[in-house]
Design a protein around this motif. Structure first.
Motif, short mmCIF file in Angstrom:
data_model
loop_
_atom_site.label_atom_id
_atom_site.label_comp_id
_atom_site.label_asym_id
_atom_site.label_seq_id
_atom_site.Cartn_x
_atom_site.Cartn_y
_atom_site.Cartn_z
N UNK A 1 91.66 77.99 80.40
CA UNK A 1 91.79 76.53 80.40
C UNK A 1 92.05 75.99 78.99
N UNK A 2 91.49 76.65 77.97
CA UNK A 2 91.78 76.25 76.59
C UNK A 2 93.29 76.34 76.32
N UNK A 3 93.88 77.48 76.68
CA UNK A 3 95.31 77.67 76.43
C UNK A 3 96.16 76.74 77.28
N UNK A 4 95.79 76.61 78.55
CA UNK A 4 96.55 75.72 79.44
C UNK A 4 96.47 74.27 78.97
N UNK A 5 95.33 73.91 78.36
CA UNK A 5 95.11 72.53 77.96
C UNK A 5 96.07 72.03 76.91
N UNK A 6 96.66 72.95 76.12
CA UNK A 6 97.67 72.52 75.14
C UNK A 6 99.01 73.20 75.42
N UNK A 7 99.20 73.56 76.68
CA UNK A 7 100.48 74.11 77.14
C UNK A 7 100.85 75.38 76.38
N UNK A 8 99.86 76.25 76.18
CA UNK A 8 100.09 77.52 75.51
C UNK A 8 99.83 78.67 76.48
N UNK A 9 100.46 78.60 77.65
CA UNK A 9 100.25 79.62 78.68
C UNK A 9 100.62 81.02 78.19
N UNK A 10 101.71 81.10 77.41
CA UNK A 10 102.12 82.42 76.92
C UNK A 10 101.09 83.01 75.98
N UNK A 11 100.43 82.14 75.21
CA UNK A 11 99.38 82.63 74.32
C UNK A 11 98.29 83.32 75.12
N UNK A 12 97.93 82.74 76.27
CA UNK A 12 96.91 83.37 77.11
C UNK A 12 97.41 84.69 77.68
N UNK A 13 98.69 84.76 78.04
CA UNK A 13 99.24 86.02 78.54
C UNK A 13 99.12 87.12 77.48
N UNK A 14 99.39 86.78 76.23
CA UNK A 14 99.26 87.77 75.15
C UNK A 14 97.81 88.22 75.02
N UNK A 15 96.89 87.26 75.06
CA UNK A 15 95.46 87.60 74.98
C UNK A 15 95.08 88.53 76.13
N UNK A 16 95.51 88.20 77.34
CA UNK A 16 95.18 89.04 78.50
C UNK A 16 95.68 90.46 78.32
N UNK A 17 96.87 90.60 77.74
CA UNK A 17 97.47 91.92 77.58
C UNK A 17 96.69 92.80 76.61
N UNK A 18 95.98 92.20 75.65
CA UNK A 18 95.35 93.01 74.60
C UNK A 18 93.83 93.17 74.76
N UNK A 19 93.21 92.41 75.65
CA UNK A 19 91.76 92.32 75.60
C UNK A 19 91.01 93.16 76.63
N UNK A 20 91.70 94.06 77.33
CA UNK A 20 91.04 94.80 78.41
C UNK A 20 89.84 95.61 77.91
N UNK A 21 89.99 96.32 76.78
CA UNK A 21 88.86 97.10 76.26
C UNK A 21 87.72 96.18 75.83
#
Length: 243
Positions: A151-171
């Motif tokens: 919701x933080x990322x979506x709130x300022x229209x940074x959806x791609x930023x969240x996608x990058x975070x999702x890709x790196x944070x599994x561990x």
């Protein structure tokens, strides 16, 4: 569990659903099972068993396995099989660094956002749900944690930023899930989230950034003890680097 039951269980309260392929849904389900420890470090994963369990063909399983391997959650060994990887402390800290850079920028932008009042209302709603989660329901708390950060990322229209975070944070997510057993009480994380929202509401980018840094650096405190408690889940003889 059949293919019809591979449903998207995304964050609550974001107001939309994104259609996903069978391979993407299967990836989400297997990823969640690894993060939550239902598939243990070192455990063998068989293509045929996954096909049979979820009633899907081999192609979506192969696609899901390929993405899990990219995320360093599984290791595919030719002629030997596929196994759940152990947690790499080094990768955890590398992911934390990338995530901090992105999320600090996101919350600083949110704190400067003219329309932040609506965003704050949405975030406080998620916080209320987090605060009401039962102390032993780690899966529900984790889902709401995901909802908060997305919701933080979506709130300022940074959806791609969240996608990058999702890709790196599994561990990082695997450690976080283990930490909720005893090292990181739910109320501490809710309080840290509240500090982030308070700074956004006050329109203070510097304070918002510092609140995110403090929140994401919690893993520095918990990682050594978690690795000690769960040695079977971690790569042996791998010290966590600083930063």
């Amino acid at each position: 569990m059949g293919e019809r039951e591979l449903v998207r269980r995304g964050p609550k309260g974001l107001g939309y659903e994104v259609p996903k392929s069978t391979a993407a849904l299967l990836h989400d389900e297997l990823r969640r099972a690894i993060i939550e420890g239902r598939f243990k470090a070192g455990q063998s994963l068989s293509e045929s068993d996954v096909c049979r369990h979820y009633d899907v063909s081999r192609q979506p399983v192969r696609e899901a396995f390929a993405k899990l391997a990219y995320e360093n959650l599984i290791e595919v060994l030719p002629q030997r099989g596929t196994y759940v990887r152990r947690i790499s402390a080094r990768q955890v800290m590398q992911a934390r660094f990338v995530r901090e850079v992105i999320e600090v920028a996101v919350v600083q932008e949110l704190a400067s956002h003219a329309g932040r009042a609506d965003i704050v209302v949405r975030l406080r709603g998620i916080l209320r749900e987090q605060a009401s989660v039962a102390d032993d329901d780690r899966a529900a708390f984790n889902a709401l944690d995901e909802a908060f950060h997305q919701a933080l990322a979506n709130g300022c229209d940074r959806d791609f930023a969240w996608q990058v975070v999702e890709d790196v944070k599994a561990q990082m997510d695997r450690v976080r899930y283990l930490s909720l057993e005893r090292e990181t009480p739910f109320n501490l994380l809710v309080d840290q989230h509240s500090r982030i929202v308070d700074a956004i509401e006050l329109g203070d980018p510097a304070a918002a950034g510092e609140a995110v840094r403090a929140h994401l650096r919690e893993i520095w405190r918990t990682l050594p003890e978690i690795a000690k408690q769960h040695p079977e889940a971690f790569e042996p003889d791998e010290a966590a680097p600083q930063g």
